[in-house]
Design a protein around this motif. Structure first.
Motif, short mmCIF file in Angstrom:
data_model
loop_
_atom_site.label_atom_id
_atom_site.label_comp_id
_atom_site.label_asym_id
_atom_site.label_seq_id
_atom_site.Cartn_x
_atom_site.Cartn_y
_atom_site.Cartn_z
N MET A 24 34.15 39.09 34.57
CA MET A 24 33.82 40.54 34.35
C MET A 24 32.37 40.37 35.00
SD MET A 24 35.05 42.17 31.03
CE MET A 24 34.24 43.45 31.41
N LYS A 25 31.34 39.69 34.63
CA LYS A 25 29.90 39.58 35.23
C LYS A 25 29.95 39.23 36.36
CE LYS A 25 25.53 37.49 33.53
NZ LYS A 25 25.01 37.34 35.08
N ILE A 26 30.85 38.66 37.11
CA ILE A 26 30.68 38.00 38.50
C ILE A 26 31.01 39.48 39.09
CG2 ILE A 26 31.96 37.05 40.24
CD1 ILE A 26 32.50 34.46 38.41
N ILE A 27 32.27 40.33 38.78
CA ILE A 27 32.41 41.34 39.48
C ILE A 27 31.43 42.37 39.40
CG2 ILE A 27 33.85 43.39 39.38
CD1 ILE A 27 36.16 41.18 38.33
N LYS A 28 30.66 42.26 38.24
CA LYS A 28 29.51 43.41 38.20
C LYS A 28 28.42 43.06 39.05
CE LYS A 28 26.69 45.52 34.75
NZ LYS A 28 25.31 45.22 35.33
N ASP A 29 27.89 41.65 38.85
CA ASP A 29 26.99 41.19 39.88
C ASP A 29 27.11 41.31 41.39
OD1 ASP A 29 26.00 40.23 37.32
OD2 ASP A 29 26.45 38.20 37.89
N LEU A 30 28.44 41.46 41.86
CA LEU A 30 28.89 41.55 43.14
C LEU A 30 28.84 42.97 43.40
CD1 LEU A 30 31.36 38.58 43.81
CD2 LEU A 30 28.88 38.70 44.48
N ASP A 31 28.84 44.01 42.60
CA ASP A 31 28.85 45.26 42.67
C ASP A 31 30.00 45.77 43.46
OD1 ASP A 31 27.85 47.96 42.30
OD2 ASP A 31 26.73 48.04 44.05
N LEU A 32 31.04 45.03 42.82
CA LEU A 32 32.54 45.27 43.46
C LEU A 32 32.83 46.86 42.87
CD1 LEU A 32 33.95 41.97 43.18
CD2 LEU A 32 33.02 42.90 45.30
N LYS A 33 33.53 47.54 43.85
CA LYS A 33 33.96 48.85 43.51
C LYS A 33 35.32 48.74 42.81
CE LYS A 33 30.28 50.57 45.28
NZ LYS A 33 29.22 50.92 44.18
N ALA B 117 38.52 36.21 37.25
CA ALA B 117 37.59 37.29 38.23
C ALA B 117 38.59 37.71 39.26
CB ALA B 117 36.53 36.47 38.83
N ASP B 118 39.45 36.89 39.97
CA ASP B 118 40.28 37.47 40.83
C ASP B 118 41.36 38.55 40.59
OD1 ASP B 118 41.73 37.97 43.39
OD2 ASP B 118 42.28 35.58 43.53
N ALA B 119 41.95 38.00 39.13
CA ALA B 119 42.85 38.98 38.68
C ALA B 119 42.55 40.01 38.21
CB ALA B 119 43.58 37.94 37.37
N ILE B 120 41.05 40.21 37.58
CA ILE B 120 40.63 41.54 37.21
C ILE B 120 40.39 42.14 38.24
CG2 ILE B 120 38.68 42.58 35.97
CD1 ILE B 120 38.35 40.06 34.28
N TYR B 121 39.87 41.75 39.35
CA TYR B 121 39.60 42.59 40.72
C TYR B 121 40.60 43.05 41.24
CZ TYR B 121 37.49 43.79 45.06
OH TYR B 121 36.97 44.68 46.15
N ARG B 122 41.79 42.24 41.40
CA ARG B 122 43.04 42.74 41.86
C ARG B 122 43.71 43.63 41.05
NH1 ARG B 122 46.61 37.86 44.72
NH2 ARG B 122 44.66 36.36 45.12
N LEU B 123 43.66 43.76 39.88
CA LEU B 123 44.26 44.80 38.99
C LEU B 123 43.39 46.03 38.80
CD1 LEU B 123 45.10 42.46 36.09
CD2 LEU B 123 46.84 43.44 37.51
N ALA B 124 42.29 46.00 39.08
CA ALA B 124 41.33 47.08 38.69
C ALA B 124 40.66 47.71 40.03
CB ALA B 124 40.31 46.86 37.84
N LYS B 125 40.86 47.18 41.09
CA LYS B 125 40.14 47.73 42.40
C LYS B 125 40.88 48.85 42.96
CE LYS B 125 42.65 44.66 46.03
NZ LYS B 125 42.40 43.77 46.79
#
Length: 474
Positions: free
Chosen positions: A130-139, A466-474
């Motif tokens: 989660m922190k990586i996604i937040k740090d990268l400011d991914l929408k 990180a990849d899974a959370i991003y794919r599920l929530a982007k």
């Protein structure tokens, strides 16, 4: 947009390890003797929960502590919520450690400490994802909520309280098992066999204790008894050493006149896989069953030896069952207690048996079957307060399909479904699964001495999450 998730983990791995070490230093065993309004499961689980939530506050997430029962760490917004469920409580450390279980040690590419693999290590991997996604400011188009529990190893009272006060996520996973995925979990219930506290005859069982938790295979057992005379005591010592030589156990026996003390050592294991441990309680009962105890003491010993000893699949108890998809029913005898006292209640003299059961088994059927088998031996059967029915999320569910695809993309290995006897927070949601953090072929040390997690697996799991959370929530 292509993201090198492994590179992002690599840039943060020292911080991840430092945070994990500090979290592992918190002894978060449940202690009911120290429960207060501020610490509903004792100070350890409370302190670990607050420690984890403090990381979220430090890193700028939205954080909420729900009365020290549980809490959550949020990011993103949307009409749907992806839930990630970890827990900070741990089972008792027990004996047999080569190092201090609450002072993490890194050796041979592994981090050793109680909770390293169950569940602080995997939880930290999911948090840093989660922190990586937040740090990268991914929408994101969905909210992501990391729910932090503190009573998973006992009664799940944390989640009962949490969901009385907070909304349930729409779907999600728990980083508390194995890859590729756990999309099915057996049912879970404990039955108690209760006895009176009296003796009869020349041999007297003063006390018998074994086990730390119902979901752990007991690694040690102790008994204190009185025998007819010193010659019998000497002969019992010789018989015990022969017993340990003939069986996969060790121990000590000491005679003081006609009083005998016995300590037997087996091997602890997770209660979901009782066949992987060596149950010290049932082995000690098997040794004692050859002697002429009487009354309730004899009933207690004989039931443990004749019906519970190595009855991993409920065959001796008359409740064996196997489902084509979910596999076999399993039984772990996790707690034994007997104290010679004419005034003691049956609640104080018991054998606790934890069943993991597939679809096709009912709790009522288990009770009836066990009662029919051991009722004639003087045991009274009671049901534990917590009952979990079997849980399954189909392979074609988008959650399962996405998580398996992420696993395949990162490992190059084909994903497949798995159904386990263990119970994870994944079953809290109708569309909930367990996902990692252990990889196929790992050495299972959960609920055992010298628990560890491979650092390579820790970092690889973080990238997958990180990849899974991003794919599920982007």
């Amino acid at each position: 947009m292509t993201i090198d998730w492994q590179k992002e983990v690599e840039a943060r791995k020292e911080d991840l390890l430092e945070d994990l070490k500090n979290l592992l230093r918190v002894n978060s065993e449940r202690d009911d003797s120290k429960v207060t309004e501020d610490a509903p499961f004792g100070p350890g689980p409370r302190d670990a929960l607050k420690h984890m939530l403090a990381y979220g506050e430090r890193d700028g997430f939205v954080v909420k502590n729900v009365d020290n029962y549980a809490g959550h760490i949020d990011m993103g917004e949307g009409d749907e919520t992806l839930g990630i469920f970890g827990h900070m409580d741990v089972v008792p450390a027990g004996d047999g450690w080569d190092t201090d279980p609450y002072e993490p040690v890194i050796k041979d590419g592994k981090i050793f400490a109680r909770g390293s693999s169950d569940d602080k290590g995997p939880s930290m991997a999911a948090y840093y994802a989660m922190k990586i996604i937040k740090d990268l400011d991914l929408k994101l188009s969905k909210k992501v909520r990391f729910v932090v529990g503190s009573d998973e190893e006992s009664g799940w009272g944390d989640m009962a309280y949490y969901f009385e006060h907070e909304e349930e996520p729409d779907f999600g996973f728990s980083p508390d098992a194995e890859f590729p995925i756990i999309n099915g979990e057996k049912g879970n219930v404990s039955l108690g066999l209760h006895f009176q506290g009296n003796n009869a005859g020349d041999y007297v069982l003063k006390s018998f204790t074994s086990g730390l938790r119902e979901n752990m295979v007991p690694g040690t057992a102790e008994a204190k008894l009185e025998v007819p005379n010193t010659d019998v005591a000497i002969a019992m010592e010789e018989a015990f050493f022969k017993f340990t030589e003939a069986n996969p156990v060790s121990g000590m026996i000491e005679a003081d006149g006609t009083f005998v003390s016995i300590e037997l050592v087996g091997k602890g294991a997770h209660g979901a896989s009782p066949q992987s441990g060596i149950n010290a309680g049932t082995f000690l009962a098997t040794f004692l069953d050859t002697y002429a105890f009487g009354g309730a003491a004899k009933q207690f010993i004989h039931v443990a030896a004749a019906y519970v000893h190595e009855d991993f699949y409920g065959e001796k108890l008359g409740v064996a069952y196997e489902d084509e998809k979910m596999g076999k029913l399993t039984m772990n005898a996790g707690l034994f207690a007997f104290k010679a006292d004419e005034e003691s209640t049956q609640a104080e003299n018991f054998i606790n048996m934890n069943f993991r059961f597939p679809k096709g088994v009912t709790v009522e059927g288990l009770e009836i079957g066990v009662e029919k088998t051991v009722g004639m031996e003087g045991a009274t059967v009671t049901r534990g307060a917590r009952v979990m029915e079997p849980h399954y999320v189909p392979m074609d569910d988008p959650l399962v399909a996405t998580l398996l695809q992420v696993y395949e993309d990162h490992t190059g290995e084909k994903g497949y479904e798995q159904i386990i006897g263990g119970g994870t927070y994944g079953r809290l949601l109708k569309r909930g699964v367990a996902y990692g953090a252990m990889f196929p072929g790992y050495t299972d040390t959960m609920h055992q001495a010298n628990e560890f997690m491979s650092l390579d697996d820790l970092f690889r799991a973080t990238a997958i999450y990180a990849d899974a959370i991003y794919r599920l929530a982007k």
